[in-house]
Design a protein around this motif. Structure first.
Motif, short mmCIF file in Angstrom:
data_model
loop_
_atom_site.label_atom_id
_atom_site.label_comp_id
_atom_site.label_asym_id
_atom_site.label_seq_id
_atom_site.Cartn_x
_atom_site.Cartn_y
_atom_site.Cartn_z
N ARG A 66 -8.87 -10.87 -1.00
CA ARG A 66 -9.36 -10.19 0.25
C ARG A 66 -8.45 -9.10 0.71
N ILE A 67 -7.08 -9.52 0.56
CA ILE A 67 -6.04 -8.58 1.08
C ILE A 67 -5.13 -8.55 -0.16
N ALA A 68 -5.05 -7.34 -0.92
CA ALA A 68 -3.97 -7.24 -1.87
C ALA A 68 -3.35 -5.90 -2.08
N ARG A 69 -1.96 -5.87 -2.41
CA ARG A 69 -1.41 -4.46 -2.51
C ARG A 69 -0.77 -4.50 -3.71
N GLY A 70 -0.79 -3.33 -4.46
CA GLY A 70 -0.25 -3.25 -5.60
C GLY A 70 -0.75 -3.68 -6.90
N ILE A 71 -0.06 -4.11 -8.06
CA ILE A 71 -0.61 -4.94 -9.09
C ILE A 71 -0.64 -6.37 -9.10
N GLN A 72 -1.59 -6.92 -9.29
CA GLN A 72 -1.49 -8.39 -9.55
C GLN A 72 -0.98 -9.03 -10.95
N ASN A 73 0.27 -9.56 -10.98
CA ASN A 73 0.53 -10.13 -12.14
C ASN A 73 -0.23 -11.36 -12.78
N LYS A 74 -0.96 -11.66 -11.77
CA LYS A 74 -1.92 -12.96 -12.12
C LYS A 74 -3.01 -12.44 -13.12
N VAL A 75 -3.42 -11.15 -12.82
CA VAL A 75 -4.48 -10.52 -13.85
C VAL A 75 -3.94 -10.05 -14.99
N LEU A 76 -2.95 -9.28 -15.19
CA LEU A 76 -2.18 -8.95 -16.03
C LEU A 76 -1.91 -10.13 -17.06
N VAL B 229 -11.53 -11.99 -17.06
CA VAL B 229 -10.85 -11.94 -15.59
C VAL B 229 -12.06 -11.28 -14.80
N VAL B 230 -12.29 -11.96 -13.46
CA VAL B 230 -13.38 -11.61 -12.66
C VAL B 230 -12.32 -11.44 -10.93
N ALA B 231 -12.56 -10.16 -10.91
CA ALA B 231 -11.31 -9.83 -9.82
C ALA B 231 -12.13 -9.01 -8.63
N SER B 232 -11.51 -9.35 -7.41
CA SER B 232 -12.32 -8.37 -6.36
C SER B 232 -11.47 -7.01 -6.66
N ALA B 233 -12.41 -5.97 -5.74
CA ALA B 233 -11.71 -4.59 -5.90
C ALA B 233 -10.43 -4.39 -5.45
N CYS B 234 -9.94 -5.03 -4.59
CA CYS B 234 -8.39 -4.59 -4.30
C CYS B 234 -7.52 -5.58 -5.26
N ALA B 235 -8.09 -6.75 -5.97
CA ALA B 235 -7.11 -7.26 -6.91
C ALA B 235 -6.89 -6.43 -8.20
N ALA B 236 -7.92 -5.74 -8.41
CA ALA B 236 -8.07 -4.75 -9.52
C ALA B 236 -7.33 -3.43 -9.49
N GLU B 237 -6.93 -3.02 -8.27
CA GLU B 237 -6.52 -1.69 -7.87
C GLU B 237 -5.30 -1.49 -8.59
N GLY B 238 -4.79 -0.47 -9.14
CA GLY B 238 -3.51 -0.34 -9.66
C GLY B 238 -3.34 -0.60 -11.30
N ILE B 239 -4.51 -1.29 -11.76
CA ILE B 239 -4.64 -1.60 -13.05
C ILE B 239 -5.31 -0.51 -13.72
N ASP B 240 -4.76 0.01 -14.79
CA ASP B 240 -5.44 1.12 -15.62
C ASP B 240 -6.52 0.31 -16.65
N ALA B 241 -7.75 -0.03 -16.05
CA ALA B 241 -8.43 -0.73 -16.81
C ALA B 241 -9.85 -0.44 -16.46
N ILE B 242 -11.15 -0.82 -17.30
CA ILE B 242 -12.40 -0.33 -16.93
C ILE B 242 -13.16 -1.75 -16.81
N SER B 243 -13.69 -1.71 -15.54
CA SER B 243 -14.89 -2.91 -15.37
C SER B 243 -15.90 -3.09 -16.14
#
Length: 407
Positions: free
Chosen positions: A307-317, A326-340
């Motif tokens: 619900r609060i995230a900054r930068g790139i989430q290593n757990k997603v990468l 992977v199912v991610a919230s919008a803020c957890a996906a921010e910064g990753i150059d990928a397409i939902s």
């Protein structure tokens, strides 16, 4: 060729959590280019010993065990008017080490990892300074304040306000300020008024060889149904908040569709609020594990419901690197150059999280295709070699050299 002084708030070995993974790979890249001196903090003697074992690879190092209690750091911060996160990391030992290294060695560049360590840059240092903030920490504390209430909201609001001014001052002194994503770099440019030339994004990467794991299953889990996985440092507030929300608000809807589903929370130092989730709504609190790859490989779906995230989430990468959907919230996906819809799925709400996870569990072919496309993206764009290719030039380094370790 001159030498580098590398300052970081945690020992960069082993690379077993987000900030240490980034600092570890940056340090390794710099060590390929020039002799390096390191000053950092350890949480305890065991961590200090791990770090001392790496001394042979460095010109010199100073590893200080953090013994200052948070309450004392808080008092010092109030008295001095500093951010708490800066006061808690002050150290006369590191001040003395930095002064000695600069006085006795040809230090051309100071690389600072994490804002807390900028306080150790000498005011009269004439060389290059590269500041890696990672995320805009002040914005994180502002978010905490907005979502909280009472004394903690006041504390977080104060921290956000003071950190914002501190970050701007530090960036004004640095030659370059680095952030983990273009979104974070863009936010900081607006907050600081600095140009694109001085505020840059250098993203996180993935150890592609490490995450090319064999197909193994975690020990101790009787997997009678689909497994949904969350990984991370489990005393970190955003992670705690994420798993509480997912377990309490999302899992009941998933269990209504898949009664045998399990939600596994895997990561170091689970807080009391996390441990209380164990056994509720299909939730399993695993804690620290020897090899996170085993759990990622066993998962049917990996979630990042922050619900609060900054930068790139290593757990997603990491999950994407192992071809997991992977199912991610919008803020957890921010910064990753990928397409939902192509590389991962972004959920806009709690209801979306349940729906998207159920869709993947109901359609293994779609889940497999999503994971395979994610892995191809990571393999082509997210190696550490690719992400750090501009780092030597920013630090004023040229061709890599083999650094001869100090005796």
């Amino acid at each position: 060729m001159g030498e580098i002084l590398f300052l970081t708030h945690r020992v960069p070995w082993p690379p077993n959590r987000g900030d240490k993974i980034r600092s570890h790979h940056i340090l390794q890249k710099l060590m390929d280019c020039a002799p390096v001196h390191v000053a950092c903090f350890a949480d305890d003697e065991a961590e200090q010993q791990i770090a001392w074992a790496r001394k042979v690879e460095l010109q010199s190092c100073e590893i200080v065990i953090r013994t200052k209690p948070k309450w004392l750091g808080g008092i010092e911060a109030i008295v001095s008017g500093k951010p708490v996160s800066v006061a808690c990391f002050d150290s006369p030992e590191i001040h003395a080490y930095v002064a000695n290294v600069i006085a006795t060695r040809p230090i051309d560049c100071i690389f600072v990892f994490s804002g807390q360590m900028a306080q150790f840059i000498p005011a009269d240092f004439g060389g290059r300074v590269v500041m890696d903030f990672g995320d805009v920490d002040s914005a994180k504390f502002e978010s905490y304040a907005d979502e909280g209430s009472g004394p903690m909201a006041w504390i977080n609001r104060r921290e956000g306000r003071l950190l914002r001014a501190y970050e701007k001052d530090v960036a004004g002194l640095a030659d370059y300020s680095l952030f983990v994503s273009e979104a974070e770099a863009g936010l900081f440019r607006k907050r600081s008024g600095l140009s694109d030339a001085r505020v840059k994004a250098i993203g996180n990467g993935i150890d592609l060889e490490f995450y090319g794991a064999p197909d193994v299953q975690p020990e101790g889990l009787e997997q009678s149904g689909p497994m949904i996985l969350f990984t991370g440092q489990m005393d970190y507030q955003p992670n705690v908040q994420a798993v509480q929300s997912f377990s309490n608000e999302v899992m009941p809807d998933i269990l209504a569709r898949f009664p045998e589903a399990r939600f596994a929370i895997v990561g170091r130092a689970p807080a009391a609020r996390v441990k209380q989730l164990d056994g509720r709504n299909g939730t399993i609190v695993v804690g620290s594990v020897d090899d996170i790859r085993c759990w990622i490989m066993a998962a049917d779906v990996v979630v990042a419901p922050l619900r609060i995230a900054r930068g790139i989430q290593n757990k997603v990468l990491e999950a994407m690197a192992m071809a997991k959907p992977v199912v991610a919230s919008a803020c957890a996906a921010e910064g990753i150059d990928a397409i939902s819809g192509e590389h991962f799925l972004i959920a806009g709400s709690v209801g979306d999280e349940a729906r998207l996870v159920c869709e993947l569990l109901d359609n293994p072919q779609q889940a497999r295709r999503l994971g395979e496309q994610a892995k191809r993206l990571i393999d082509t764009q997210y190696s550490w070699q690719t992400q750090l290719q501009d780092l030597p030039a920013l630090c004023g380094l040229s061709e890599p050299v083999v650094a001869e370790a100090a005796a």
